[in-house]
Design a protein around this motif. Structure first.
Motif, mmCIF file in Angstrom:
data_model
loop_
_atom_site.group_PDB
_atom_site.id
_atom_site.type_symbol
_atom_site.label_atom_id
_atom_site.label_comp_id
_atom_site.label_asym_id
_atom_site.label_seq_id
_atom_site.Cartn_x
_atom_site.Cartn_y
_atom_site.Cartn_z
ATOM 1 N N TYR A 258 -6.955 -6.619 11.352
ATOM 2 C CA TYR A 258 -6.391 -5.230 10.968
ATOM 3 C C TYR A 258 -5.316 -5.586 9.697
ATOM 4 O O TYR A 258 -5.679 -4.644 8.828
ATOM 5 C CB TYR A 258 -5.604 -4.475 11.966
ATOM 6 N N LEU A 259 -4.724 -6.459 9.758
ATOM 7 C CA LEU A 259 -3.690 -6.471 8.596
ATOM 8 C C LEU A 259 -4.584 -7.002 7.340
ATOM 9 O O LEU A 259 -4.091 -6.503 6.184
ATOM 10 C CB LEU A 259 -2.699 -7.707 8.863
ATOM 11 N N ALA A 260 -5.566 -7.798 7.709
ATOM 12 C CA ALA A 260 -6.416 -7.933 6.277
ATOM 13 C C ALA A 260 -7.150 -6.639 5.886
ATOM 14 O O ALA A 260 -7.336 -6.651 4.583
ATOM 15 C CB ALA A 260 -7.482 -9.187 6.523
ATOM 16 N N HIS A 261 -7.607 -5.847 6.741
ATOM 17 C CA HIS A 261 -8.138 -4.699 6.437
ATOM 18 C C HIS A 261 -7.022 -3.791 5.456
ATOM 19 O O HIS A 261 -7.429 -3.201 4.730
ATOM 20 C CB HIS A 261 -8.499 -3.968 7.759
ATOM 21 N N ARG A 262 -5.798 -3.873 6.011
ATOM 22 C CA ARG A 262 -4.903 -2.873 5.400
ATOM 23 C C ARG A 262 -4.747 -3.230 4.210
ATOM 24 O O ARG A 262 -3.861 -2.509 3.405
ATOM 25 C CB ARG A 262 -3.655 -2.799 6.299
ATOM 26 N N GLN A 263 -4.880 -4.704 3.608
ATOM 27 C CA GLN A 263 -4.669 -5.016 2.144
ATOM 28 C C GLN A 263 -5.576 -4.291 1.347
ATOM 29 O O GLN A 263 -5.560 -4.003 0.045
ATOM 30 C CB GLN A 263 -4.880 -6.497 2.098
ATOM 31 N N ILE A 264 -6.907 -4.149 1.960
ATOM 32 C CA ILE A 264 -7.977 -3.229 0.839
ATOM 33 C C ILE A 264 -8.143 -1.933 1.189
ATOM 34 O O ILE A 264 -8.350 -1.254 0.336
ATOM 35 C CB ILE A 264 -9.206 -4.040 1.249
ATOM 36 N N ASN A 265 -7.640 -1.395 2.628
ATOM 37 C CA ASN A 265 -7.645 -0.184 2.811
ATOM 38 C C ASN A 265 -6.140 0.564 2.789
ATOM 39 O O ASN A 265 -5.476 0.542 3.758
ATOM 40 C CB ASN A 265 -8.092 0.357 4.084
ATOM 41 N N SER A 266 -5.737 0.498 1.300
ATOM 42 C CA SER A 266 -4.235 0.645 1.228
ATOM 43 C C SER A 266 -3.855 1.528 0.182
ATOM 44 O O SER A 266 -4.662 2.071 -0.591
ATOM 45 C CB SER A 266 -3.751 -0.692 0.917
ATOM 46 N N PHE A 267 -2.609 1.579 -0.326
ATOM 47 C CA PHE A 267 -2.209 2.433 -1.368
ATOM 48 C C PHE A 267 -2.417 1.882 -2.682
ATOM 49 O O PHE A 267 -1.902 2.053 -3.744
ATOM 50 C CB PHE A 267 -0.800 2.938 -1.080
ATOM 51 N N ALA A 295 1.629 -10.975 -4.903
ATOM 52 C CA ALA A 295 2.685 -10.016 -4.635
ATOM 53 C C ALA A 295 2.433 -8.618 -4.378
ATOM 54 O O ALA A 295 3.038 -7.949 -3.561
ATOM 55 C CB ALA A 295 3.861 -10.481 -5.637
ATOM 56 N N VAL A 296 1.476 -8.029 -5.287
ATOM 57 C CA VAL A 296 1.321 -6.631 -5.276
ATOM 58 C C VAL A 296 0.534 -6.454 -4.177
ATOM 59 O O VAL A 296 0.912 -5.268 -3.668
ATOM 60 C CB VAL A 296 0.696 -6.400 -6.682
ATOM 61 N N THR A 297 -0.425 -7.228 -3.820
ATOM 62 C CA THR A 297 -1.128 -6.780 -2.584
ATOM 63 C C THR A 297 -0.355 -6.764 -1.328
ATOM 64 O O THR A 297 -0.492 -5.753 -0.639
ATOM 65 C CB THR A 297 -2.367 -7.463 -2.448
ATOM 66 N N MET A 298 0.587 -7.538 -1.324
ATOM 67 C CA MET A 298 1.701 -7.464 -0.106
ATOM 68 C C MET A 298 2.488 -6.408 -0.231
ATOM 69 O O MET A 298 2.737 -5.820 0.983
ATOM 70 C CB MET A 298 2.601 -8.973 -0.159
ATOM 71 N N ALA A 299 2.794 -6.050 -1.367
ATOM 72 C CA ALA A 299 3.673 -4.623 -1.400
ATOM 73 C C ALA A 299 2.924 -3.542 -1.026
ATOM 74 O O ALA A 299 3.316 -2.639 -0.130
ATOM 75 C CB ALA A 299 4.138 -4.470 -2.925
ATOM 76 N N ALA A 300 1.412 -3.424 -1.256
ATOM 77 C CA ALA A 300 0.580 -2.382 -1.192
ATOM 78 C C ALA A 300 0.352 -2.338 0.395
ATOM 79 O O ALA A 300 0.397 -1.223 0.933
ATOM 80 C CB ALA A 300 -0.705 -2.471 -1.909
ATOM 81 N N THR A 301 0.242 -3.539 0.891
ATOM 82 C CA THR A 301 0.090 -3.591 2.231
ATOM 83 C C THR A 301 1.243 -3.027 3.298
ATOM 84 O O THR A 301 1.106 -2.239 3.969
ATOM 85 C CB THR A 301 -0.130 -4.823 2.961
#
Length: 397
Positions: A258-267, A295-301
């Motif tokens: 789910y966490l990997a999913h939230r990196q791509i289905n994110s803001f 860094a940016v994808t972690m912030a988006a997650t």
């Protein structure tokens, strides 16, 4: 309705809030208090040291402000059932209600013209997406730039609402998302079929909205920035497809899945526009640098996990399988929903701490545009949390 979506979590306190405030204020030199420290070091103070090396700071925004915060982050205390826990997150850097209303009014009018949310525009107005744009992009006070970003964001949310949540069915999801992407990155057909394809594109209000938002954004964005958004939306649509697959099987993902999913289905498509809205361009090679992307994808997650926490009640009232991190944790780790909420908040905080530290390190060696972009991402986190805590989209009256 649970108290979950009615409570506002206080912002955590840390020196990074002071750093970002200094980057978006009228004074274009680093405040004396933020010059390299001779005393304590650690998370937050490393970010403060960056400011002294970068005296040329971004263009200020109207009414940008943030009160100085101390460097102590209180230990997390268990919160009452149904309450969003305290989150480690910067405060919103400005609150300009008049600007937010102006952007929101224009956004609702545009939604009516595009045809999305027909008969539901009162709900769109109440959700106040214009306020989100104002809070999340404090380095501009140009309502038209904020409107361009708002159009793209609302069209992306309409894609989710229409194709994923409103009963279209997962078996139709791919058939919808293909033409939707062609609204952004046009399909070039032979002349014999071009007119028929154009008619099909105009028959669906979501496609109309996606195209209109991209056209507006192109007034301000360079080709490389438009290509960046094409990529991020394509990845977002992959995330929509993944969730559709879970729904069709009645499958609950594991927590890592789910966490990997939230990196791509994110803001991330919204956050990626920070430089477009701010009136500058981050070089494509810096945006694509694996360290920057991490860094940016972690912030988006992290920003999207805020959505998970505040949207739990909204999703609980919907039919079908619920997909949010607290629910996934509660089911997969066999704990209470309250514990799932607390663990979700801890994951959010770890991601934000990591972004803070890694963005500070990247700012030491990156271009001025990268430093400003990383600042914009940090500001987006604060504005996003402030909006979620008050928007009727996630809060009952």
């Amino acid at each position: 309705m649970s108290l979950l979506s009615r409570m506002t979590a206080p912002t955590a306190r840390h020196d990074a809030a002071r750093l970002v405030a200094s980057l978006l204020t009228e004074d274009r030199t680093a405040p004396r208090s933020l010059r390299p420290p001779t005393g304590p070091t650690g998370l937050g103070t490393s970010a403060a040291r960056v400011v002294a090396k970068n005296a040329h700071l971004p263009v200020p925004a109207r009414n940008a402000h943030a009160s100085p915060q101390d460097a102590h982050t209180p230990a997390r205390e268990p919160s009452a059932p149904g309450v969003v826990p305290e989150l480690y997150c910067p405060p919103a850097l400005r609150d300009d209600p008049a600007l937010g209303r102006e952007v929101n009014d224009r956004l609702v009018a545009w939604a009516g013209e595009a045809g999305i949310y027909a008969g539901r525009l009162d709900r769109v107005r109440a959700a106040d997406f214009g306020r989100l744009m104002m809070l999340a992009h404090p380095d501009t006070d140009d309502p038209d730039r904020l409107l361009a970003a708002g159009k793209c964001a609302l069209a992306e949310w309409a894609t989710d609402d229409y194709y994923c949540d409103d009963g279209a069915g997962p078996e139709m999801l791919g058939s919808h998302l293909g033409p939707a992407y062609a609204s952004l990155d046009p399909a070039h057909l032979p002349v014999r079929h071009a007119a028929a394809w154009e008619r099909e594109m105009r028959e669906d209000p979501v496609r109309v909205a996606l195209r209109s938002g991209m056209e507006h954004l192109s007034r301000y964005a360079e080709p490389s920035q438009l290509a960046r958004l094409h990529h991020e939306v394509a990845v977002l649509f992959v995330g929509y497809g993944q969730e559709g697959s879970w729904r069709s099987r009645g499958y609950l993902p594991t927590v890592p899945e789910y966490l990997a999913h939230r990196q791509i289905n994110s803001f991330l498509p919204c956050i990626a526009l920070a430089d477009v809205v701010g009136g500058y361009a981050l070089p494509a090679d810096e945006y694509a640098d694996p360290r920057v992307r991490r860094a940016v994808t972690m912030a988006a997650t992290a920003a999207t996990l805020v959505n998970d926490l505040y949207s739990m009640t909204k999703e609980h009232d919907a039919e079908g399988v619920e997909f949010n991190l607290p629910t996934v944790i509660a089911e997969r780790e066999r704990c209470s929903v309250r514990e799932g909420i607390e663990r979700s908040a801890e994951i959010h905080d770890e991601l934000v701490h990591t972004y803070e530290a890694e963005a500070a390190a990247l700012a030491l060696t990156g271009s001025p545009q990268l430093r400003r972009f990383l600042t914009g991402v940090w500001a987006w986190l604060g504005g996003n949390r402030a909006w979620h805590s008050g928007s009727p989209r996630y809060n009952t009256a």
